[in-house]
Design a protein around this motif. Structure first.
Motif, PDB file in Angstrom:
ATOM      1  N   HIS A 163      -6.860   6.296   4.906  1.00  0.00           N
ATOM      2  CA  HIS A 163      -5.135   7.280   4.498  1.00  0.00           C
ATOM      3  C   HIS A 163      -4.183   6.641   4.894  1.00  0.00           C
ATOM      4  N   PHE A 164      -4.260   5.586   5.986  1.00  0.00           N
ATOM      5  CA  PHE A 164      -2.768   4.733   6.161  1.00  0.00           C
ATOM      6  C   PHE A 164      -2.393   3.898   4.901  1.00  0.00           C
ATOM      7  N   ALA A 165      -3.813   3.453   4.791  1.00  0.00           N
ATOM      8  CA  ALA A 165      -3.329   2.079   3.371  1.00  0.00           C
ATOM      9  C   ALA A 165      -3.266   2.624   2.221  1.00  0.00           C
ATOM     10  N   TRP A 166      -3.343   3.913   1.502  1.00  0.00           N
ATOM     11  CA  TRP A 166      -3.204   4.742   0.653  1.00  0.00           C
ATOM     12  C   TRP A 166      -1.888   4.886   1.091  1.00  0.00           C
ATOM     13  N   THR A 167      -0.785   5.588   2.133  1.00  0.00           N
ATOM     14  CA  THR A 167       0.156   6.525   2.118  1.00  0.00           C
ATOM     15  C   THR A 167       0.896   4.527   2.379  1.00  0.00           C
ATOM     16  N   ALA A 168       0.554   3.591   2.549  1.00  0.00           N
ATOM     17  CA  ALA A 168       1.949   2.431   2.898  1.00  0.00           C
ATOM     18  C   ALA A 168       1.817   2.281   1.784  1.00  0.00           C
ATOM     19  N   LYS A 169       0.935   2.390   0.486  1.00  0.00           N
ATOM     20  CA  LYS A 169       1.257   2.191  -1.105  1.00  0.00           C
ATOM     21  C   LYS A 169       1.969   3.441  -1.449  1.00  0.00           C
ATOM     22  N   VAL A 170       2.462   4.492  -1.523  1.00  0.00           N
ATOM     23  CA  VAL A 170       3.475   5.052  -2.424  1.00  0.00           C
ATOM     24  C   VAL A 170       4.191   5.195  -0.906  1.00  0.00           C
ATOM     25  N   LEU A 171       4.664   5.039   0.203  1.00  0.00           N
ATOM     26  CA  LEU A 171       4.847   5.143   0.823  1.00  0.00           C
ATOM     27  C   LEU A 171       5.628   4.275   1.590  1.00  0.00           C
ATOM     28  N   PRO A 172       5.934   2.943   1.177  1.00  0.00           N
ATOM     29  CA  PRO A 172       6.129   1.757   1.814  1.00  0.00           C
ATOM     30  C   PRO A 172       6.858   1.520   3.158  1.00  0.00           C
ATOM     31  N   ALA A 173       8.491   2.598   2.664  1.00  0.00           N
ATOM     32  CA  ALA A 173       9.181   3.026   4.081  1.00  0.00           C
ATOM     33  C   ALA A 173       8.974   3.630   4.720  1.00  0.00           C
ATOM     34  N   VAL A 174       7.962   4.367   5.122  1.00  0.00           N
ATOM     35  CA  VAL A 174       7.705   4.911   6.083  1.00  0.00           C
ATOM     36  C   VAL A 174       6.198   4.758   6.857  1.00  0.00           C
ATOM     37  N   TRP A 175       5.901   3.705   5.839  1.00  0.00           N
ATOM     38  CA  TRP A 175       4.471   3.962   6.374  1.00  0.00           C
ATOM     39  C   TRP A 175       4.029   2.043   6.323  1.00  0.00           C
ATOM     40  N   GLY A 176       3.394   1.348   6.978  1.00  0.00           N
ATOM     41  CA  GLY A 176       3.126  -0.148   6.739  1.00  0.00           C
ATOM     42  C   GLY A 176       1.029  -0.159   6.455  1.00  0.00           C
ATOM     43  N   ASP A 177       1.211  -1.331   5.813  1.00  0.00           N
ATOM     44  CA  ASP A 177      -0.409  -1.988   6.003  1.00  0.00           C
ATOM     45  C   ASP A 177      -1.077  -1.403   6.690  1.00  0.00           C
ATOM     46  N   PRO A 178      -2.362  -1.101   7.038  1.00  0.00           N
ATOM     47  CA  PRO A 178      -2.849  -1.273   8.080  1.00  0.00           C
ATOM     48  C   PRO A 178      -3.530  -2.549   8.359  1.00  0.00           C
ATOM     49  N   ASP A 179      -4.196  -3.475   6.956  1.00  0.00           N
ATOM     50  CA  ASP A 179      -5.211  -4.036   6.968  1.00  0.00           C
ATOM     51  C   ASP A 179      -3.726  -5.556   7.024  1.00  0.00           C
ATOM     52  N   GLU A 180      -2.819  -5.034   6.920  1.00  0.00           N
ATOM     53  CA  GLU A 180      -1.688  -6.499   7.334  1.00  0.00           C
ATOM     54  C   GLU A 180      -1.463  -7.072   9.445  1.00  0.00           C
ATOM     55  N   LYS A 181      -1.598  -8.494   9.178  1.00  0.00           N
ATOM     56  CA  LYS A 181      -1.507  -8.802  10.888  1.00  0.00           C
ATOM     57  C   LYS A 181       0.265  -8.646  10.746  1.00  0.00           C
ATOM     58  N   TRP A 182       0.132  -7.929  11.837  1.00  0.00           N
ATOM     59  CA  TRP A 182       1.765  -7.989  12.200  1.00  0.00           C
ATOM     60  C   TRP A 182       2.398  -9.048  13.413  1.00  0.00           C
TER      61      TRP A 182
END
Length: 68
Positions: free
Chosen positions: A49-68
């Motif tokens: 859900h977070f991965a999909w939402t990050a693609k649609v709303l990148p200003a709100v959610w980050g990609d859960p697979d990205e290494k911070w």
């Protein structure tokens, strides 16, 4: 099947629970806390859900697979 409003409610109620725990006021007994956590997790968004939402709303959610 979790409906969108259930998922939203779960996130908001989880925030409320974390705020209560952080404040140290009215902390429930361990059994009640565990029951609340299980109830919230039932509809809590997962990584997909977070991965999909990050693609649609990148200003709100980050990609859960990205290494911070």
């Amino acid at each position: 099947m979790t409906m969108p409003h259930e998922r939203t409610r779960s996130v908001l109620r989880t925030r409320e629970l974390l705020q209560m725990l952080a404040s140290g006021s009215d902390v429930p007994a361990m059994d009640e806390l565990r029951d609340r956590a299980l109830s919230l997790l039932r509809h809590f968004p997962d990584k997909m859900h977070f991965a999909w939402t990050a693609k649609v709303l990148p200003a709100v959610w980050g990609d859960p697979d990205e290494k911070w």
